[in-house]
Design an enzyme around this catalytic site. Sequence first.
Site, PDB file in Angstrom:
ATOM      1  N   CYS A  48     -29.820  38.186 102.001  1.00  0.00           N
ATOM      2  CA  CYS A  48     -29.554  37.354 100.843  1.00  0.00           C
ATOM      3  C   CYS A  48     -30.651  37.543  99.807  1.00  0.00           C
ATOM      4  O   CYS A  48     -31.836  37.577 100.132  1.00  0.00           O
ATOM      5  CB  CYS A  48     -29.450  35.862 101.163  1.00  0.00           C
ATOM      6  SG  CYS A  48     -28.121  35.463 102.277  1.00  0.00           S
ATOM      7  N   ARG A  72     -30.247  43.443  99.768  1.00  0.00           N
ATOM      8  CA  ARG A  72     -30.548  42.370 100.716  1.00  0.00           C
ATOM      9  C   ARG A  72     -29.287  41.755 101.319  1.00  0.00           C
ATOM     10  O   ARG A  72     -29.366  40.915 102.213  1.00  0.00           O
ATOM     11  CB  ARG A  72     -31.354  41.265 100.020  1.00  0.00           C
ATOM     12  CG  ARG A  72     -32.652  41.738  99.422  1.00  0.00           C
ATOM     13  CD  ARG A  72     -33.366  40.589  98.753  1.00  0.00           C
ATOM     14  NE  ARG A  72     -33.751  39.570  99.710  1.00  0.00           N
ATOM     15  CZ  ARG A  72     -34.855  39.593 100.432  1.00  0.00           C
ATOM     16  NH1 ARG A  72     -35.697  40.587 100.305  1.00  0.00           N
ATOM     17  NH2 ARG A  72     -35.129  38.631 101.284  1.00  0.00           N
ATOM     18  N   TRP A  88     -25.727  37.784 102.466  1.00  0.00           N
ATOM     19  CA  TRP A  88     -25.510  38.435 103.755  1.00  0.00           C
ATOM     20  C   TRP A  88     -25.093  37.295 104.672  1.00  0.00           C
ATOM     21  O   TRP A  88     -25.900  36.412 104.980  1.00  0.00           O
ATOM     22  CB  TRP A  88     -26.797  39.103 104.241  1.00  0.00           C
ATOM     23  CG  TRP A  88     -26.612  39.945 105.464  1.00  0.00           C
ATOM     24  CD1 TRP A  88     -26.222  41.248 105.507  1.00  0.00           C
ATOM     25  CD2 TRP A  88     -26.830  39.550 106.818  1.00  0.00           C
ATOM     26  NE1 TRP A  88     -26.178  41.685 106.809  1.00  0.00           N
ATOM     27  CE2 TRP A  88     -26.543  40.671 107.638  1.00  0.00           C
ATOM     28  CE3 TRP A  88     -27.234  38.365 107.443  1.00  0.00           C
ATOM     29  CZ2 TRP A  88     -26.650  40.640 109.033  1.00  0.00           C
ATOM     30  CZ3 TRP A  88     -27.336  38.331 108.824  1.00  0.00           C
ATOM     31  CH2 TRP A  88     -27.047  39.456 109.596  1.00  0.00           C
ATOM     32  N   ASN A 110     -31.541  31.522 100.805  1.00  0.00           N
ATOM     33  CA  ASN A 110     -31.736  32.662 101.694  1.00  0.00           C
ATOM     34  C   ASN A 110     -32.437  32.115 102.934  1.00  0.00           C
ATOM     35  O   ASN A 110     -33.538  31.588 102.842  1.00  0.00           O
ATOM     36  CB  ASN A 110     -32.614  33.702 100.968  1.00  0.00           C
ATOM     37  CG  ASN A 110     -33.208  34.751 101.894  1.00  0.00           C
ATOM     38  OD1 ASN A 110     -34.262  35.300 101.613  1.00  0.00           O
ATOM     39  ND2 ASN A 110     -32.559  35.053 102.988  1.00  0.00           N
ATOM     40  N   GLY A 111     -31.772  32.196 104.090  1.00  0.00           N
ATOM     41  CA  GLY A 111     -32.369  31.680 105.321  1.00  0.00           C
ATOM     42  C   GLY A 111     -31.314  30.983 106.156  1.00  0.00           C
ATOM     43  O   GLY A 111     -30.116  31.129 105.915  1.00  0.00           O
ATOM     44  N   GLU A 170     -34.684  57.869 116.029  1.00  0.00           N
ATOM     45  CA  GLU A 170     -34.538  57.641 114.591  1.00  0.00           C
ATOM     46  C   GLU A 170     -33.335  58.423 114.030  1.00  0.00           C
ATOM     47  O   GLU A 170     -32.580  57.898 113.203  1.00  0.00           O
ATOM     48  CB  GLU A 170     -35.844  58.040 113.882  1.00  0.00           C
ATOM     49  CG  GLU A 170     -35.824  57.950 112.369  1.00  0.00           C
ATOM     50  CD  GLU A 170     -35.595  56.556 111.799  1.00  0.00           C
ATOM     51  OE1 GLU A 170     -35.588  55.571 112.570  1.00  0.00           O
ATOM     52  OE2 GLU A 170     -35.385  56.462 110.581  1.00  0.00           O
ATOM     53  N   LYS A 172     -30.263  56.584 112.194  1.00  0.00           N
ATOM     54  CA  LYS A 172     -29.856  56.910 110.828  1.00  0.00           C
ATOM     55  C   LYS A 172     -28.349  57.208 110.768  1.00  0.00           C
ATOM     56  O   LYS A 172     -27.654  56.756 109.875  1.00  0.00           O
ATOM     57  CB  LYS A 172     -30.610  58.148 110.319  1.00  0.00           C
ATOM     58  CG  LYS A 172     -32.022  57.887 109.876  1.00  0.00           C
ATOM     59  CD  LYS A 172     -32.061  57.257 108.500  1.00  0.00           C
ATOM     60  CE  LYS A 172     -33.261  56.356 108.318  1.00  0.00           C
ATOM     61  NZ  LYS A 172     -33.334  55.154 109.142  1.00  0.00           N
ATOM     62  N   GLU A 197     -26.346  53.998 111.283  1.00  0.00           N
ATOM     63  CA  GLU A 197     -26.489  53.073 110.150  1.00  0.00           C
ATOM     64  C   GLU A 197     -25.601  53.443 108.974  1.00  0.00           C
ATOM     65  O   GLU A 197     -24.923  52.589 108.421  1.00  0.00           O
ATOM     66  CB  GLU A 197     -27.937  53.108 109.630  1.00  0.00           C
ATOM     67  CG  GLU A 197     -28.918  52.271 110.375  1.00  0.00           C
ATOM     68  CD  GLU A 197     -30.302  52.330 109.723  1.00  0.00           C
ATOM     69  OE1 GLU A 197     -30.858  51.268 109.478  1.00  0.00           O
ATOM     70  OE2 GLU A 197     -30.821  53.435 109.456  1.00  0.00           O
ATOM     71  N   HIS A 236     -29.500  62.396 133.252  1.00  0.00           N
ATOM     72  CA  HIS A 236     -29.335  61.193 134.075  1.00  0.00           C
ATOM     73  C   HIS A 236     -28.330  60.226 133.449  1.00  0.00           C
ATOM     74  O   HIS A 236     -28.506  59.012 133.539  1.00  0.00           O
ATOM     75  CB  HIS A 236     -30.684  60.504 134.265  1.00  0.00           C
ATOM     76  CG  HIS A 236     -31.688  61.363 134.958  1.00  0.00           C
ATOM     77  ND1 HIS A 236     -31.603  61.672 136.294  1.00  0.00           N
ATOM     78  CD2 HIS A 236     -32.770  62.028 134.485  1.00  0.00           C
ATOM     79  CE1 HIS A 236     -32.613  62.471 136.629  1.00  0.00           C
ATOM     80  NE2 HIS A 236     -33.333  62.707 135.539  1.00  0.00           N
ATOM     81  N   LYS A 286     -31.400  45.333 104.090  1.00  0.00           N
ATOM     82  CA  LYS A 286     -32.690  46.006 104.189  1.00  0.00           C
ATOM     83  C   LYS A 286     -33.772  45.088 104.732  1.00  0.00           C
ATOM     84  O   LYS A 286     -34.614  45.495 105.504  1.00  0.00           O
ATOM     85  CB  LYS A 286     -33.105  46.545 102.825  1.00  0.00           C
ATOM     86  CG  LYS A 286     -34.388  47.341 102.902  1.00  0.00           C
ATOM     87  CD  LYS A 286     -34.422  48.445 101.909  1.00  0.00           C
ATOM     88  CE  LYS A 286     -35.595  49.365 102.166  1.00  0.00           C
ATOM     89  NZ  LYS A 286     -35.354  50.267 103.301  1.00  0.00           N
TER      90      LYS A 286
HETATM   91  C1  G6P Z   1     -33.637  46.539 108.778  1.00  0.00           C
HETATM   92  C2  G6P Z   1     -33.484  47.806 107.962  1.00  0.00           C
HETATM   93  C3  G6P Z   1     -34.207  48.960 108.640  1.00  0.00           C
HETATM   94  C4  G6P Z   1     -35.667  48.582 108.897  1.00  0.00           C
HETATM   95  C5  G6P Z   1     -35.793  47.284 109.685  1.00  0.00           C
HETATM   96  C6  G6P Z   1     -37.231  46.792 109.744  1.00  0.00           C
HETATM   97  O1  G6P Z   1     -32.934  46.651 109.958  1.00  0.00           O
HETATM   98  O2  G6P Z   1     -32.120  48.119 107.797  1.00  0.00           O
HETATM   99  O3  G6P Z   1     -34.156  50.100 107.809  1.00  0.00           O
HETATM  100  O4  G6P Z   1     -36.284  49.616 109.607  1.00  0.00           O
HETATM  101  O5  G6P Z   1     -35.023  46.264 109.056  1.00  0.00           O
HETATM  102  O6  G6P Z   1     -37.656  46.520 108.443  1.00  0.00           O
HETATM  103  P1  G6P Z   1     -39.151  46.402 107.985  1.00  0.00           P
HETATM  104  O7  G6P Z   1     -39.082  46.005 106.553  1.00  0.00           O
HETATM  105  O8  G6P Z   1     -39.788  45.346 108.841  1.00  0.00           O
HETATM  106  O9  G6P Z   1     -39.793  47.729 108.191  1.00  0.00           O
END
Ligand code: G6P
Length: 631
Positions: free
Chosen positions: A2, A27, A74, A100-101, A504, A508, A511, A527, A626
Amino acid sequence: MCGIVGYVGKQKASAIILEGLKRLEYRGYDSAGVCVLQGGKLDVAKKAGRVENLVKEVTKHHLTGTTGIGHTRWATHGGVTDANAHPHVSSDGKFALIHNGVIENYSQIKGFLLSKGYTFQSETDTEVLCNLIAYHYAKEPVEGSRSPHGNGQGNGGAIATSRFLESVRKTLRHVEGTYGIAVLCVDYPAELVAARKASPLLLGVGDGEYIIASDASALISRTQNVVYLKDGELVHLTKTGFTITTLDQEDVSPVVDKITWSIKDAEIGTYAHFMEKEIFEQPLALENSMRGRFSEDGSTANFGGLNLTASELRQIDRFMFCACGTAWHACLVTEHLIERFARLPVEVDYASEFRYRNSPLDRNTLFFVMSQSGETIDTLAALREAQRKGYRVLAINNVVGSTIAREANGGIYQHVGPEIGVASTKAFTSQLLLGAMLALYIARLRDMSFSDGVIYVKALKGAPDLVRDALKQAPHIQAIAKRFAHHTDFLFLGRLSLFPLALEGALKLKEISYIHAEGYPAAEMKHGPIALISEKCPSVFFAPKGEIFNKVVSSMQEIKARKGPVIAIITEGCELPPGLADEVITIPDCHEAVLPIVAAVPVQLLSYYIAVERGCDVDKPRNLAKSVTVE
Ligand code: G6P
């Protein structure tokens, strides 16, 4: 999660708010809304979907007022509907609020308010807050007043305390949970009250105008002067000034900081997506992260912000790292490098697990958190839990002035500028770089020799150019992406410091492409995951030069024997048996400390181009946000 923005000034509030919401959309993008105070009324426009839907909706309203609030959502409580979109208006029509929260005790409050005759239009926790303010406002007796002081800016401007401010304050005292809120009241046509607890909020102090926002990107086009609000603080804005007070009604003297980046850094330029821009920005981002951080003799790194002397660091015999998401992967690489070069044990935990599992920590443990945004609620909670136990907590963090940056006992800023794409890229490689520099710094306090230090520093300084070289593979990787974009399952396999890169790579792809992918240690694949292998499930292997190269090649053979397509990421100088890999991506050969940084590039590009090929919304992947400011 949010984004909120609020405006008090002389300009048309809706235009400034909509621009801010576009920048805050990373956000959350389930719905968006705006409310403007005009003609003694609260005029609300809100719509499920993206801010662009709201822009169309707003044209139906004649929003000319100069005080307003806006929100991009969100969803937490209640589905993605117009009714659940913010702003919410109290049932007496007096207050509009954005939030937001999460309000944890909202159902008790709702029960109480229902018994008092308040009605609700949505399923949200936010509407409860709005009505509770209305309830307190109705009960609040007379307008109190406090003497003006200050210079017409912070805590000046002859603002009298008001029923409005006090009813918000009273409400927040009854609330459990987290919030960044902004509130309008019809009886105060040119005023706004905002407050925060755990959710980020800052105040932009402009030329005859004030803007509150979840982050600086929403206000940077109007001012670079900001006040970072702290938990438990309320800000009361009018056209002529602002006051900051606490929930306990104490005055706070504001500190006005200057944002060091500009609106240009947050623009997409000629790129198709922010993610693409941020991938290609990595050489520059790495240069910015390392600038001024190597010793004059070129044998170690310097980190002024750790607030620890060399002899204090010598007392440390164990490290703990906590983070979420991509930053957690960066911690895993850092673990590998500290253990390998400084020969000290490192533990890495998900922040969300650490905060509840009451892990025993050794007295001489140094605690780190890593977070691009500095606002991830679980990482913040882990920091607070460690501090509660008496630990000094250091943060590796990108956003200056973020909550984690302010609450940590020291740390390292990443200096990579705003990262806007939801999937982290340049912040990740910068975290890898800073983790590698930290490993060097600690190693040089211990057994690493001067000459090994010089070799290590030279290698790190070369990282931006090596990343530039790796980026030249983009057209080749784009072609591979076209070939494999229709697959629905992928494995990513790597060993040692590249095992986290396999995690990672898989993250990616999940995501932004919505493709099922798993990251695994290459040898561990037999395994379990090997059962998934068929011609329909490609495996992406990291196979760098070195002692484990032949072992990784054996794992590739096992995949190939089961008809699994192989995409091999190798370093220059490696040779694979003919026909083993269906596709080969070659990256520069480099020092162990730099390898994870360079190896990140092909998996970032692969997932980016696959997502584009599949027509996915790269910068705003479904269900994600994000900055995750809810548990
Ligand atoms: C969310 C984002 C990720 C990020 C994670 C941690 O899940 O989509 O891309 O790695 O938060 O975020 P931060 O700001 O704590 O690195």
